[in-house]
Write a protein that holds these residues in place. Structure first.
Motif, PDB file in Angstrom:
ATOM      1  N   VAL A  27      32.859 -36.166  -6.491  1.00  0.00           N
ATOM      2  CA  VAL A  27      32.273 -35.408  -7.453  1.00  0.00           C
ATOM      3  C   VAL A  27      31.107 -35.787  -7.999  1.00  0.00           C
ATOM      4  CG1 VAL A  27      33.038 -34.599  -9.916  1.00  0.00           C
ATOM      5  CG2 VAL A  27      34.828 -34.919  -8.146  1.00  0.00           C
ATOM      6  N   THR A  37      22.854 -30.227 -10.173  1.00  0.00           N
ATOM      7  CA  THR A  37      23.608 -28.733 -10.920  1.00  0.00           C
ATOM      8  C   THR A  37      23.219 -29.011 -12.142  1.00  0.00           C
ATOM      9  OG1 THR A  37      25.597 -29.889 -11.205  1.00  0.00           O
ATOM     10  CG2 THR A  37      25.393 -29.077  -9.266  1.00  0.00           C
ATOM     11  N   ALA A  69      28.567 -34.572  -5.529  1.00  0.00           N
ATOM     12  CA  ALA A  69      28.193 -33.212  -5.588  1.00  0.00           C
ATOM     13  C   ALA A  69      27.644 -32.522  -6.756  1.00  0.00           C
ATOM     14  CB  ALA A  69      29.616 -32.618  -5.306  1.00  0.00           C
ATOM     15  N   ALA A  82      29.830 -35.538   0.224  1.00  0.00           N
ATOM     16  CA  ALA A  82      30.357 -34.783  -0.484  1.00  0.00           C
ATOM     17  C   ALA A  82      30.061 -33.482  -0.210  1.00  0.00           C
ATOM     18  CB  ALA A  82      29.907 -34.982  -2.048  1.00  0.00           C
ATOM     19  N   ASN A  83      31.049 -32.379   0.052  1.00  0.00           N
ATOM     20  CA  ASN A  83      30.921 -31.021   0.055  1.00  0.00           C
ATOM     21  C   ASN A  83      32.324 -30.481  -0.301  1.00  0.00           C
ATOM     22  OD1 ASN A  83      32.839 -31.236   2.268  1.00  0.00           O
ATOM     23  ND2 ASN A  83      31.012 -31.480   3.831  1.00  0.00           N
ATOM     24  N   GLY A  84      32.167 -29.010  -0.088  1.00  0.00           N
ATOM     25  CA  GLY A  84      33.526 -28.430  -0.855  1.00  0.00           C
ATOM     26  C   GLY A  84      34.614 -28.984  -0.080  1.00  0.00           C
ATOM     27  N   PRO A  85      34.716 -28.703   1.260  1.00  0.00           N
ATOM     28  CA  PRO A  85      36.116 -28.948   1.770  1.00  0.00           C
ATOM     29  C   PRO A  85      36.611 -30.371   1.669  1.00  0.00           C
ATOM     30  CG  PRO A  85      34.808 -27.738   3.274  1.00  0.00           C
ATOM     31  CD  PRO A  85      33.688 -28.014   2.234  1.00  0.00           C
ATOM     32  N   ARG A  86      35.554 -31.415   1.561  1.00  0.00           N
ATOM     33  CA  ARG A  86      35.950 -32.753   1.498  1.00  0.00           C
ATOM     34  C   ARG A  86      36.322 -32.979  -0.099  1.00  0.00           C
ATOM     35  NH1 ARG A  86      30.750 -34.324   4.884  1.00  0.00           N
ATOM     36  NH2 ARG A  86      31.840 -34.445   6.883  1.00  0.00           N
ATOM     37  N   LEU A  87      35.743 -32.321  -0.911  1.00  0.00           N
ATOM     38  CA  LEU A  87      36.135 -32.634  -2.456  1.00  0.00           C
ATOM     39  C   LEU A  87      37.712 -31.959  -2.642  1.00  0.00           C
ATOM     40  CD1 LEU A  87      32.963 -31.228  -4.358  1.00  0.00           C
ATOM     41  CD2 LEU A  87      34.240 -33.408  -4.557  1.00  0.00           C
ATOM     42  N   LEU A  88      37.878 -30.789  -1.891  1.00  0.00           N
ATOM     43  CA  LEU A  88      39.205 -30.197  -2.036  1.00  0.00           C
ATOM     44  C   LEU A  88      40.431 -31.205  -1.248  1.00  0.00           C
ATOM     45  CD1 LEU A  88      38.676 -26.347  -1.278  1.00  0.00           C
ATOM     46  CD2 LEU A  88      39.235 -27.744  -3.434  1.00  0.00           C
TER      47      LEU A  88
END
Length: 368
Positions: free
Chosen positions: A273, A280, A276, A228-234
């Motif tokens: 998700v 938080t 990630a 999980a990271n930003g690019p893979r989430l997108l």
């Protein structure tokens, strides 16, 4: 599984793993547990949102776009819930039949039966506008023992899944998953026996493959969650939209069996998700909820009815556009927090029997 108490290092009711080696860093192990609890908290919250929107829109207390939001997350919600519930259930396959039936299946069927009866009583007492006529019939309690047709179908499903997963465990994995996939395709298309069964059994047929996946592919799922990271989430979100829109919205190819593709891609997105969100502020909230999913699940139907009835009575305020837009979020937050608080009170007053088969009967009582 549905949980009633916080977990520490593993989920309740599963075999404890050996102590981690000194060479293994604590972060991955911590994340493995945290994202699973978090996924359960996230999905049970989405389940509450689904039911809240359904009742609010019936009384014009929420805009219709909320149904669209529920539709978008529907192929993610239950596959992720079943994967999170089965990810630490490998121990049941090593149990004897007697032990598994006593400690797991009897416990789940007990909870299901108790809350069928609670639903029957509650919906005979709830105000008419928000009472469910079907739940208020004792015939529904009887028929519900063989055909899950209430909001409690998930508990029934976990019991059935445990039995089936163990029954087929000696077959090669290719046979097991071939059976599960065929079952899902048949259920989504309402073929064979699913043409005449209610939504509960169709849901069970549709989602068994994800419980089986969690039981047999835990290392793969956990390893995937660490991506999980930003690019893979997108990328995952784009892949999900690419199958969701043409199949579920535009219905370009009118084959309901293709929903299996959507739910599988949705599961991948849901795992990323959940992973990630670990650490938080929102993730911490969902993680806490995920450690006590059972009271939320069994009480949400009744609490939603009560909160929505209060909304109806306070329509001077709740019908304001600014309120109706966020009404589903308000109801969801009140119901989840209310269920957890009520569970604490009920347990404190010795009403554990509402949430657990007695340990002596279940075989989990501590030895003297």
């Amino acid at each position: 599984m549905l949980t009633t108490a916080p977990t520490q290092g593993s989920l309740p009711g599963t075999a404890q793993s050996a102590a981690p080696s000194a060479q293994i860093t604590p972060t991955p192990a911590k994340q493995r547990v945290e994202w699973v609890d978090l996924a359960k908290g996230l999905t049970i919250t989405l389940v509450v949102l689904l039911h809240a929107v359904g009742m609010l829109t019936r009384f014009d207390l929420a805009p219709e776009f909320w149904n669209g939001i529920n539709g978008f997350v529907q192929p993610i919600r239950m596959p992720l819930f079943f994967v999170a519930s089965g990810l630490f259930a490998q121990g049941m396959l090593r149990m004897t039949w007697a032990t598994m039936l006593r400690s797991r299946v009897a416990h789940l069927f007990y909870l299901y039966t108790v809350w069928l009866l609670v639903f029957f009583v509650a919906h005979n007492l709830l105000p008419d506008p928000v009472a469910h006529g079907g739940y208020a019939k004792f015939s529904t309690v009887i028929s519900g023992l063989v055909a899950p047709s209430s909001a409690l179908w998930f508990i029934y499903g976990l019991a059935v899944f445990a039995i089936v997963a163990k029954a087929i465990s000696r077959f090669p994995l290719a046979v097991q998953f071939g059976f599960a996939i065929a079952l899902s395709i048949s259920a989504y298309g309402s073929h064979f026996i699913f043409a005449d069964l209610g939504f509960g059994w169709r849901n069970l047929g549709s989602y068994f493959v994800y419980f089986l996946l969690a039981v047999h592919a835990k290392p793969i799922i956990v390893k995937f969650s660490h991506l999980a990271n930003g690019p893979r989430l997108l990328l995952a979100l784009g892949a999900y939209a690419a199958v969701y829109v043409p199949i579920m919205v535009l219905n370009i190819v009118p084959l309901p069996e293709l929903r299996l593709v959507v739910t599988t891609v949705g599961l991948l997105l849901g795992v990323l998700v959940a992973s990630a969100l670990v650490g938080t502020r929102a993730g911490n909230i969902f993680q806490k909820i995920g450690k006590r999913t059972l009271p939320v699940y069994v009480m949400m139907d009744i609490l939603i009815a009560l909160v929505v009835f209060a909304f109806i009575k306070a329509s001077v305020v709740t019908s304001l556009p600014a309120v109706t837009v966020v009404a589903p979020l308000i109801v969801t937050a009140l119901v989840v927090s209310g269920a957890l608080a009520l569970h604490t009170v009920l347990v404190r007053f010795g009403m554990n029997f509402l949430f657990e088969l007695h340990p002596a009967i279940r075989g989990t009582a501590k030895k003297a």
